[in-house]
Design a protein around this motif. Sequence first.
Motif, PDB file in Angstrom:
ATOM      1  N   ILE A  61     111.177  50.142  98.017  1.00 58.81           N
ATOM      2  CA  ILE A  61     110.504  49.376  99.057  1.00 58.81           C
ATOM      3  C   ILE A  61     110.070  48.037  98.480  1.00 58.81           C
ATOM      4  CG2 ILE A  61     108.607  49.350 100.714  1.00 58.81           C
ATOM      5  CD1 ILE A  61     109.437  52.632  99.118  1.00 58.81           C
ATOM      6  N   ASP A  62     110.557  46.944  99.072  1.00 56.02           N
ATOM      7  CA  ASP A  62     110.160  45.594  98.691  1.00 56.02           C
ATOM      8  C   ASP A  62     109.152  45.064  99.712  1.00 56.02           C
ATOM      9  OD1 ASP A  62     111.796  45.276  96.369  1.00 56.02           O
ATOM     10  OD2 ASP A  62     113.529  45.054  97.686  1.00 56.02           O
ATOM     11  N   TYR A  63     108.159  44.331  99.219  1.00 56.26           N
ATOM     12  CA  TYR A  63     107.044  43.887 100.049  1.00 56.26           C
ATOM     13  C   TYR A  63     106.996  42.377 100.208  1.00 56.26           C
ATOM     14  CZ  TYR A  63     105.149  48.597  99.766  1.00 56.26           C
ATOM     15  OH  TYR A  63     104.982  49.957  99.876  1.00 56.26           O
ATOM     16  N   SER A  64     106.634  41.951 101.417  1.00 55.89           N
ATOM     17  CA  SER A  64     106.288  40.557 101.688  1.00 55.89           C
ATOM     18  C   SER A  64     104.851  40.537 102.188  1.00 55.89           C
ATOM     19  CB  SER A  64     107.215  39.957 102.755  1.00 55.89           C
ATOM     20  OG  SER A  64     108.544  39.900 102.297  1.00 55.89           O
ATOM     21  N   TRP A  65     104.053  39.620 101.656  1.00 58.56           N
ATOM     22  CA  TRP A  65     102.626  39.554 101.953  1.00 58.56           C
ATOM     23  C   TRP A  65     102.282  38.210 102.592  1.00 58.56           C
ATOM     24  CZ3 TRP A  65      99.668  43.846 100.627  1.00 58.56           C
ATOM     25  CH2 TRP A  65     100.277  44.768  99.774  1.00 58.56           C
ATOM     26  N   PRO A  66     101.180  38.152 103.323  1.00 60.31           N
ATOM     27  CA  PRO A  66     100.707  36.855 103.824  1.00 60.31           C
ATOM     28  C   PRO A  66     100.346  35.949 102.649  1.00 60.31           C
ATOM     29  CG  PRO A  66      99.589  38.666 104.944  1.00 60.31           C
ATOM     30  CD  PRO A  66     100.325  39.266 103.779  1.00 60.31           C
ATOM     31  N   PRO A  67     100.353  34.642 102.866  1.00 61.91           N
ATOM     32  CA  PRO A  67      99.998  33.716 101.787  1.00 61.91           C
ATOM     33  C   PRO A  67      98.582  33.972 101.282  1.00 61.91           C
ATOM     34  CG  PRO A  67     101.001  32.543 103.620  1.00 61.91           C
ATOM     35  CD  PRO A  67     100.729  33.932 104.106  1.00 61.91           C
ATOM     36  N   VAL A  68      98.380  33.741  99.988  1.00 58.67           N
ATOM     37  CA  VAL A  68      97.045  33.840  99.404  1.00 58.67           C
ATOM     38  C   VAL A  68      96.182  32.715  99.942  1.00 58.67           C
ATOM     39  CG1 VAL A  68      95.735  33.750  97.241  1.00 58.67           C
ATOM     40  CG2 VAL A  68      97.933  34.951  97.338  1.00 58.67           C
ATOM     41  N   GLU A  69      94.915  33.012 100.207  1.00 58.57           N
ATOM     42  CA  GLU A  69      94.003  31.998 100.736  1.00 58.57           C
ATOM     43  C   GLU A  69      93.772  30.880  99.721  1.00 58.57           C
ATOM     44  OE1 GLU A  69      90.423  33.885 101.915  1.00 58.57           O
ATOM     45  OE2 GLU A  69      91.366  35.110 103.465  1.00 58.57           O
ATOM     46  N   ALA A  70      93.269  29.789 100.215  1.00 59.63           N
ATOM     47  CA  ALA A  70      92.976  28.636  99.356  1.00 59.63           C
ATOM     48  C   ALA A  70      92.108  29.058  98.182  1.00 59.63           C
ATOM     49  CB  ALA A  70      92.279  27.546 100.161  1.00 59.63           C
ATOM     50  N   GLY A  71      92.458  28.585  97.017  1.00 62.17           N
ATOM     51  CA  GLY A  71      91.733  28.968  95.813  1.00 62.17           C
ATOM     52  C   GLY A  71      92.621  29.715  94.856  1.00 62.17           C
ATOM     53  N   GLY A  72      93.608  30.487  95.421  1.00 57.53           N
ATOM     54  CA  GLY A  72      94.608  31.150  94.600  1.00 57.53           C
ATOM     55  C   GLY A  72      94.039  32.252  93.736  1.00 57.53           C
ATOM     56  N   GLY A  73      94.918  32.879  92.999  1.00 53.51           N
ATOM     57  CA  GLY A  73      94.509  33.924  92.074  1.00 53.51           C
ATOM     58  C   GLY A  73      94.471  35.289  92.721  1.00 53.51           C
ATOM     59  N   MET A  74      94.375  36.309  91.881  1.00 51.11           N
ATOM     60  CA  MET A  74      94.402  37.680  92.382  1.00 51.11           C
ATOM     61  C   MET A  74      93.226  38.003  93.285  1.00 51.11           C
ATOM     62  SD  MET A  74      95.665  40.140  89.342  1.00 51.11           S
ATOM     63  CE  MET A  74      96.803  39.609  88.081  1.00 51.11           C
ATOM     64  N   GLU A  75      92.103  37.366  93.101  1.00 51.31           N
ATOM     65  CA  GLU A  75      90.925  37.719  93.884  1.00 51.31           C
ATOM     66  C   GLU A  75      90.788  36.897  95.155  1.00 51.31           C
ATOM     67  OE1 GLU A  75      89.220  40.274  93.100  1.00 51.31           O
ATOM     68  OE2 GLU A  75      90.401  40.556  91.292  1.00 51.31           O
ATOM     69  N   ALA A  76      91.767  36.047  95.450  1.00 50.20           N
ATOM     70  CA  ALA A  76      91.624  35.158  96.602  1.00 50.20           C
ATOM     71  C   ALA A  76      91.989  35.819  97.919  1.00 50.20           C
ATOM     72  CB  ALA A  76      92.495  33.918  96.405  1.00 50.20           C
ATOM     73  N   ASP A  77      92.803  36.903  97.899  1.00 56.32           N
ATOM     74  CA  ASP A  77      93.243  37.488  99.156  1.00 56.32           C
ATOM     75  C   ASP A  77      92.174  38.420  99.705  1.00 56.32           C
ATOM     76  OD1 ASP A  77      95.422  40.032  97.809  1.00 56.32           O
ATOM     77  OD2 ASP A  77      93.816  38.899  96.862  1.00 56.32           O
ATOM     78  N   ARG A  78      91.680  38.108 100.882  1.00 58.14           N
ATOM     79  CA  ARG A  78      90.628  38.874 101.537  1.00 58.14           C
ATOM     80  C   ARG A  78      91.109  39.326 102.901  1.00 58.14           C
ATOM     81  NH1 ARG A  78      87.595  40.148  97.256  1.00 58.14           N
ATOM     82  NH2 ARG A  78      86.683  38.334  96.239  1.00 58.14           N
ATOM     83  N   GLY A  79      90.434  40.345 103.453  1.00 57.21           N
ATOM     84  CA  GLY A  79      90.703  40.772 104.810  1.00 57.21           C
ATOM     85  C   GLY A  79      92.142  41.180 105.016  1.00 57.21           C
ATOM     86  N   ALA A  80      92.737  40.734 106.148  1.00 54.53           N
ATOM     87  CA  ALA A  80      94.078  41.158 106.524  1.00 54.53           C
ATOM     88  C   ALA A  80      95.141  40.688 105.558  1.00 54.53           C
ATOM     89  CB  ALA A  80      94.397  40.654 107.934  1.00 54.53           C
ATOM     90  N   SER A  81      94.848  39.733 104.691  1.00 59.48           N
ATOM     91  CA  SER A  81      95.873  39.220 103.786  1.00 59.48           C
ATOM     92  C   SER A  81      96.293  40.245 102.748  1.00 59.48           C
ATOM     93  CB  SER A  81      95.385  37.949 103.097  1.00 59.48           C
ATOM     94  OG  SER A  81      94.258  38.218 102.294  1.00 59.48           O
ATOM     95  N   VAL A  82      95.533  41.331 102.541  1.00 61.35           N
ATOM     96  CA  VAL A  82      95.962  42.354 101.591  1.00 61.35           C
ATOM     97  C   VAL A  82      96.877  43.370 102.257  1.00 61.35           C
ATOM     98  CG1 VAL A  82      93.910  42.093 100.177  1.00 61.35           C
ATOM     99  CG2 VAL A  82      93.949  43.849 101.958  1.00 61.35           C
ATOM    100  N   LEU A  83      97.218  43.188 103.517  1.00 56.67           N
ATOM    101  CA  LEU A  83      98.121  44.085 104.222  1.00 56.67           C
ATOM    102  C   LEU A  83      99.521  43.496 104.255  1.00 56.67           C
ATOM    103  CD1 LEU A  83      95.755  44.886 107.184  1.00 56.67           C
ATOM    104  CD2 LEU A  83      96.300  46.372 105.267  1.00 56.67           C
TER     105      LEU A  83
END
Length: 229
Positions: free
Chosen positions: A169-191
């Motif tokens: 299974i290959d995954y496509s994710w929403p863009p990371v929020e402004a600020g970048g980095g592993m901790e930048a994705d919040r809310g629906a962006s981790v789906l």
Amino acid sequence: MSLRFLAVAACAVLLVACTSRPVRSPLPPELLAAAEARQLAREQALRAQPDWGLQGRIAMSVDRNGGSGRVDWRQDGHAFTVELSAPVTRQGWRLSGGPGWAQLDGLDDGPRSGADASELLYDATGWLIPVEALGDWVRGLRAQAAGPAEVEYGADGRLQRLSQGGWQIDYSWPPVEAGGGMEADRGASVLPRRIDARREAVSGPQARVRLVVDHWNLSMEASAGAASR
């Protein structure tokens, strides 16, 4: 779209402690360890939020046959209802189930029921693909019932590829929020916004399913937000 395609798509779309073996990652060891720790925390948090749903589009091929349609998946704890429809042909079915029971509606000879969703689909269509696994895979989790898994992480630290139970299974994710980095994705962006799953069979047919998620329901978004904190 034939009933056989609908049944196969059903299997694919219906597509703790799992043994994990991370492989081939562009991340250096320290970031790879951080990505795995983050994924484990994410899985724990999402499993604590068992009610969720999605609406989206599916394209399915098995050997040289295929088709497309829309999918509506509703999960209420261990109980699920998955509806697939093809607007052009006006065909559709509904698979519902939970621990120890399952029912498939939309067959020409009327609904069928059984104790196991996978066995029910196999008896009705000739296909046997684990129904339980995709409930985890579509959310970017290792499936609890599918055995050992191999995972790969992308440069952003998010799950990029999952190999488990004979599927990749290959995954496509929403863009990371402004600020970048592993901790930048919040809310629906981790789906995940799309998964591309392939089954390379040693014997029998090869299968591929692409699922594009148009909407995760609000409870799922809330749980994903909790998982990223």
